[in-house]
Design an enzyme around this catalytic site. Structure first.
Site, PDB file in Angstrom:
ATOM      1  N   GLY A 280       0.819  -1.218   0.000  1.00 40.12           N
ATOM      2  CA  GLY A 280       0.000   0.000   0.000  1.00 40.12           C
ATOM      3  C   GLY A 280       0.851   1.266   0.000  1.00 40.12           C
ATOM      4  O   GLY A 280       2.055   1.236   0.262  1.00 40.12           O
TER       5      GLY A 280
ATOM      6  N   ARG B 152      -0.910   8.819   4.131  1.00 32.22           N
ATOM      7  CA  ARG B 152      -1.033   9.726   5.275  1.00 32.22           C
ATOM      8  C   ARG B 152       0.281   9.958   6.025  1.00 32.22           C
ATOM      9  O   ARG B 152       0.369  10.836   6.868  1.00 32.22           O
ATOM     10  CB  ARG B 152      -2.111   9.194   6.236  1.00 32.22           C
ATOM     11  CG  ARG B 152      -3.520   9.459   5.737  1.00 32.22           C
ATOM     12  CD  ARG B 152      -4.542   8.719   6.564  1.00 32.22           C
ATOM     13  NE  ARG B 152      -4.541   7.287   6.282  1.00 32.22           N
ATOM     14  CZ  ARG B 152      -5.206   6.392   6.989  1.00 32.22           C
ATOM     15  NH1 ARG B 152      -5.899   6.762   8.047  1.00 32.22           N
ATOM     16  NH2 ARG B 152      -5.156   5.110   6.666  1.00 32.22           N
TER      17      ARG B 152
HETATM   18  C1  UD1 Z   1      -7.622  -3.696   6.712  1.00 31.92           C
HETATM   19  C2  UD1 Z   1      -8.797  -4.679   6.807  1.00 31.92           C
HETATM   20  C3  UD1 Z   1      -9.651  -4.271   8.014  1.00 31.92           C
HETATM   21  C4  UD1 Z   1      -8.814  -4.249   9.283  1.00 31.92           C
HETATM   22  C5  UD1 Z   1      -7.594  -3.355   9.099  1.00 31.92           C
HETATM   23  C6  UD1 Z   1      -6.667  -3.524  10.288  1.00 31.92           C
HETATM   24  C7  UD1 Z   1      -9.282  -5.320   4.508  1.00 31.92           C
HETATM   25  C8  UD1 Z   1     -10.206  -5.132   3.367  1.00 31.92           C
HETATM   26  N1  UD1 Z   1      -9.559  -4.611   5.615  1.00 31.92           N
HETATM   27  O1  UD1 Z   1      -8.155  -2.422   6.455  1.00 31.92           O
HETATM   28  O2  UD1 Z   1     -10.713  -5.195   8.168  1.00 31.92           O
HETATM   29  O3  UD1 Z   1      -9.591  -3.786  10.371  1.00 31.92           O
HETATM   30  O4  UD1 Z   1      -6.852  -3.740   7.912  1.00 31.92           O
HETATM   31  O5  UD1 Z   1      -5.617  -2.595  10.246  1.00 31.92           O
HETATM   32  O6  UD1 Z   1      -8.365  -6.103   4.431  1.00 31.92           O
HETATM   33  N2  UD1 Z   1      -2.104  -3.832   0.975  1.00 31.92           N
HETATM   34  C9  UD1 Z   1      -1.445  -4.450  -0.072  1.00 31.92           C
HETATM   35  N3  UD1 Z   1      -2.024  -4.478  -1.289  1.00 31.92           N
HETATM   36  C10 UD1 Z   1      -3.248  -3.941  -1.527  1.00 31.92           C
HETATM   37  C11 UD1 Z   1      -3.927  -3.326  -0.459  1.00 31.92           C
HETATM   38  C12 UD1 Z   1      -3.332  -3.299   0.783  1.00 31.92           C
HETATM   39  O7  UD1 Z   1      -0.329  -4.951   0.101  1.00 31.92           O
HETATM   40  O8  UD1 Z   1      -3.711  -4.012  -2.673  1.00 31.92           O
HETATM   41  C13 UD1 Z   1      -1.470  -3.816   2.300  1.00 31.92           C
HETATM   42  C14 UD1 Z   1      -1.235  -2.439   2.845  1.00 31.92           C
HETATM   43  O9  UD1 Z   1       0.066  -1.982   2.501  1.00 31.92           O
HETATM   44  C15 UD1 Z   1      -1.363  -2.656   4.345  1.00 31.92           C
HETATM   45  C16 UD1 Z   1      -2.353  -3.823   4.470  1.00 31.92           C
HETATM   46  O10 UD1 Z   1      -2.362  -4.435   3.195  1.00 31.92           O
HETATM   47  O11 UD1 Z   1      -0.134  -3.061   4.915  1.00 31.92           O
HETATM   48  C17 UD1 Z   1      -3.761  -3.373   4.850  1.00 31.92           C
HETATM   49  O12 UD1 Z   1      -4.268  -2.539   3.834  1.00 31.92           O
HETATM   50  P1  UD1 Z   1      -5.072  -1.210   4.147  1.00 31.92           P
HETATM   51  O13 UD1 Z   1      -5.499  -0.612   2.872  1.00 31.92           O
HETATM   52  O14 UD1 Z   1      -4.310  -0.385   5.104  1.00 31.92           O
HETATM   53  O15 UD1 Z   1      -6.362  -1.834   4.871  1.00 31.92           O
HETATM   54  P2  UD1 Z   1      -7.248  -1.160   5.963  1.00 31.92           P
HETATM   55  O16 UD1 Z   1      -8.185  -0.181   5.342  1.00 31.92           O
HETATM   56  O17 UD1 Z   1      -6.421  -0.677   7.084  1.00 31.92           O
END
Ligand code: UD1
Ligand code: CA
Length: 474
Positions: A19, A23
């Site tokens: 991700g 922020r």
């Molecule tokens: C996610 C969870 C949520 C949980 C929260 C806890 C999902 C849909 N939601 O939300 O239920 O409460 O984490 O912190 O999973 N990432 C990737 N590739 C992507 C998208 C994300 O590697 O395509 C990684 C991000 O870098 C991050 C993690 O996955 O380290 C979580 O992604 P993020 O978009 O932050 O999810 P949240 O909205 O926090």
């Protein structure tokens, strides 16, 4: 800690770190921001390492060159997986699993790279809860669950699904149990569920969280392990970075106090995760111990010290000083107001006293540089004394040169030792000398102009001055 009855074979650990981390407002990728001396992702990998996965996969995407370079340099067991387009956490896990053989079995542990307060105990207990289930989720009850996915349970308390905050109904928003983003899955069931994910959610992404509902629909049990609120905190901005830093700082301080270290003022003490301390070390107020610093038993550090990559041996004392890359010998004394730079080695009971700067210099056992000196590129033998305000003149404007001072030498105050130069064993130098030639063992080197007095100069040149009047009255 792991209990013997855990038989789970952890086929892979998947860490999600693709991700953007918008922020953070930073050119540094989020997972490389440090707390207590280690990047966020290192804390996560450290928490998971006792689980001993067969394979560790880190999914990278945004700013992947920097993340990959860090991982390759530091963790040879980590395999980097690139997720080109960030289509969601479910997509990220699918991409990672392509690196696993299609016949692999066992469990998969999934973590996010930005949750540095996870503990090995949380992870061990989560893996344990997955015994006999298709998945286990690490959850916590939050006072303010805003932004997190909510854990929806049936009337009988079974986990039914996870609903993202943006997609939740009012009733679901009132649930305080949240998804930490840490899961343990059965690999085969996870694989099949991932193929069934859809994008009909507010972000149009493939959500890993939807796997839970799919598993439940197919009749597989899902367990949850509830941990405390602190452990699951994630870092999304610099306020949270500082917040997790404070929590981690007190965890480290508590650990060392329980291990026998006296910390007079925890509020002003910083000890990075990489530091090692023995029993009966004393830390006085306002001390920072950084990097690969270690302190042995009986040593007293502080007040007002910053020690980086420094080894302090038994019973040494360091007061109001800054050190980096130094070794401070047994019973040695440093400070106050002293600066020890890389390559400084103080022998047993040696002393680098007040206002002394040292670099790439060895001070033999019992040797002393008590006051106001610069010692660069030098070897000083045991029992020698370097007089106040001595300067080791190591730099000719182009190159650095070495000075060798033998054993039991007495360097007079305000000596300039112009390197390269050697002062033999037991030799002396006269105060105020500029020493440009070697001084043989047992000799005294005198390198200064002879003094002459011009009598009555003040009476002739400054008649009537306070000085002249004082001289006349004398
Ligand atoms: C996610 C969870 C949520 C949980 C929260 C806890 C999902 C849909 N939601 O939300 O239920 O409460 O984490 O912190 O999973 N990432 C990737 N590739 C992507 C998208 C994300 O590697 O395509 C990684 C991000 O870098 C991050 C993690 O996955 O380290 C979580 O992604 P993020 O978009 O932050 O999810 P949240 O909205 O926090
Ligand atoms: Ca001088």
């Amino acid at each position: 800690m792991f209990t013997d009855n855990v038989t789970t074979d952890l086929a892979a650990l998947v860490v999600l770190a693709a991700g953007q981390g918008t922020r953070m407002r930073s050119t540094t990728p989020k997972v490389l921001h440090t707390v207590l001396g280690l990047p966020l992702i290192d804390h996560v990998l450290a928490a998971a390492s006792p689980a001993n996965p067969d394979l560790t996969l880190v999914v990278v995407g945004h700013q992947r060159e920097q993340v990959e370079a860090h991982l390759v340099a530091k963790f040879d067991q980590v395999q980097v997986v690139v997720q080109d387009k960030q289509n969601g956490t479910g997509h990220a896990v699918s991409v990672a699993l392509e690196s696993l053989s299609t016949t692999a079995t066992g469990s998969v542990l999934v973590l996010a790279g930005d949750t540095p307060l996870l503990t090995p105990e949380d992870i061990a207990q989560l893996i344990n809860s997955n015994n006999g289930a298709s998945a286990a989720i690490l959850t916590a009850h939050l006072a303010d669950p805003t932004g997190y996915g909510r854990i929806v349970r049936s009337n009988s308390g079974d986990v039914e699904k996870i609903v993202e905050h943006r997609d939740a109904s009012d009733a679901e928003l009132s649930i305080t149990e949240v998804n930490s983003g840490v899961y343990c899955f059965d690999l085969a069931l996870l694989r099949s569920a991932l193929t069934q994910l859809g994008t009909s959610n507010s972000q149009g992404e493939l959500y890993l969280t939807d796997v839970i509902e799919i598993l439940r629909r197919d009749g597989h049990p899902v367990h949850a392990h509830v941990t405390n609120e602190e452990n699951i905190l994630g870092v999304n901005d610099r306020k949270q970075l500082a917040q997790v830093g404070q929590i981690l700082r007190y965890r480290i301080l508590d650990k060392w106090m329980l291990a026998g270290v006296t910390i007079q003022d925890p509020q002003s003490t910083w000890i990075e995760s990489t530091v090692c301390l023995d029993e009966d070390v004393t830390l006085l107020p306002n001390v920072r111990l950084i990097g690969e610093t270690s302190v042995q038993s009986g040593a007293i550090i502080g007040p007002d010290c910053s020690l980086e990559n420094t080894r302090v041996l038994e019973n040494a004392t360091v007061t109001k000083s800054t050190t980096n890359g130094a070794i401070i010998g047994e019973g040695a004394k440093v400070g106050p107001y002293t600066y020890l730079r890389p390559g400084t080695v103080l022998g047993t009971r040696a002393k680098a006293g007040g206002f002394v700067e040292m670099k790439n210099a060895q001070l033999g056992d019992g040797a002393k540089v008590p006051h106001l000196s610069y010692v660069g590129d030098a070897v000083i033998g045991e029992g020698s004394n370097i007089g106040a305000a001595t300067i080791f003149v190591n730099y000719d404007g182009v190159d650095k040169h070495q000075t060798i001072v033998g054993k039991h030498v007495r360097i007079g105050s305000d000596t300039m030792l112009v390197a390269p130069v050697t002062v033999g064993d037991g030799a002396y130098t006269a105060a105020g000398s500029v020493i440009t030639d070697d001084v043989p063992a047992g000799a005294i080197g005198v390198g200064r102009a002879r003094q002459r007095n011009i009598l009555n100069w003040v009476l002739r040149k400054r008649p009537g001055s306070d000085s002249a009047n004082a001289a006349v009255a004398d």
